[in-house]
Design a protein around this motif. Structure first.
Motif, mmCIF file in Angstrom:
data_model
loop_
_atom_site.group_PDB
_atom_site.id
_atom_site.type_symbol
_atom_site.label_atom_id
_atom_site.label_comp_id
_atom_site.label_asym_id
_atom_site.label_seq_id
_atom_site.Cartn_x
_atom_site.Cartn_y
_atom_site.Cartn_z
ATOM 1 N N ILE A 99 0.851 -1.182 0.000
ATOM 2 C CA ILE A 99 0.000 0.000 0.000
ATOM 3 C C ILE A 99 0.888 1.233 0.000
ATOM 4 N N PRO A 100 0.445 2.282 -0.679
ATOM 5 C CA PRO A 100 1.253 3.496 -0.670
ATOM 6 C C PRO A 100 1.224 4.107 0.726
ATOM 7 N N PRO A 101 2.231 4.670 1.226
ATOM 8 C CA PRO A 101 3.586 4.929 0.727
ATOM 9 C C PRO A 101 4.615 3.915 1.207
ATOM 10 N N MET A 102 4.208 2.729 1.570
ATOM 11 C CA MET A 102 5.129 1.711 2.081
ATOM 12 C C MET A 102 6.034 1.168 0.970
ATOM 13 N N PRO A 124 3.279 -4.198 -15.621
ATOM 14 C CA PRO A 124 3.737 -3.796 -16.962
ATOM 15 C C PRO A 124 4.109 -2.305 -16.956
ATOM 16 N N GLU A 125 5.033 -1.949 -17.813
ATOM 17 C CA GLU A 125 5.569 -0.586 -17.820
ATOM 18 C C GLU A 125 4.489 0.482 -18.010
ATOM 19 N N GLU A 126 3.487 0.191 -18.843
ATOM 20 C CA GLU A 126 2.448 1.197 -19.100
ATOM 21 C C GLU A 126 1.541 1.431 -17.891
ATOM 22 N N PHE A 143 -0.010 3.955 -11.471
ATOM 23 C CA PHE A 143 0.099 3.613 -10.053
ATOM 24 C C PHE A 143 0.919 4.642 -9.284
ATOM 25 N N LEU A 144 1.917 5.239 -9.931
ATOM 26 C CA LEU A 144 2.673 6.306 -9.270
ATOM 27 C C LEU A 144 1.792 7.529 -9.037
ATOM 28 N N PHE A 163 4.724 -1.215 -1.783
ATOM 29 C CA PHE A 163 4.075 -0.656 -2.966
ATOM 30 C C PHE A 163 5.087 -0.493 -4.089
ATOM 31 N N SER A 164 6.289 -0.042 -3.754
ATOM 32 C CA SER A 164 7.338 0.103 -4.766
ATOM 33 C C SER A 164 7.761 -1.249 -5.307
ATOM 34 N N VAL A 165 7.811 -2.260 -4.458
ATOM 35 C CA VAL A 165 8.154 -3.605 -4.908
ATOM 36 C C VAL A 165 7.061 -4.134 -5.836
ATOM 37 N N ALA A 166 5.809 -3.862 -5.502
ATOM 38 C CA ALA A 166 4.702 -4.309 -6.343
ATOM 39 C C ALA A 166 4.770 -3.666 -7.726
ATOM 40 N N LEU A 167 5.248 -2.416 -7.799
ATOM 41 C CA LEU A 167 5.373 -1.746 -9.097
ATOM 42 C C LEU A 167 6.352 -2.466 -10.008
#
Length: 86
Positions: free
Chosen positions: A27-30, A41-43, A48-49, A33-37
């Protein structure tokens, strides 16, 4: 004194594991969340950001607000981790 120190260090280790698990929630900002990104897919990453910037700290605050329900979900996991560690 040794027993008290062992209990204190055990509790500190347990707290550290809990905070590590909390930080890996996707979940953001944890950080989770960055790992899930990474797996998206790149698009989809840009969307999500943007979502993360719009939501901000809403989810962590909401989870703390409904802490009782969250704790009933999270403590069994933490208990299993403690059994495994000790």
């Amino acid at each position: 004194v040794r027993d008290a120190l062992a209990v204190f260090l055990g509790l500190m280790a347990f707290e550290n594991l809990l905070l590590g698990c909390w930080n890996l929630l996707p979940i953001p900002p944890m950080d989770g969340f960055s790992v899930a990104l990474f797996f998206l897919p790149e698009e989809k990453v840009v969307g999500f950001l943007e979502l993360r910037s719009q939501i901000g700290m809403f989810f962590p605050v909401a989870i703390f607000a409904v802490g009782r329900a969250f704790s009933q979900l999270f403590y069994p996991l933490a208990n299993e981790v403690m059994v495994w560690v000790f």
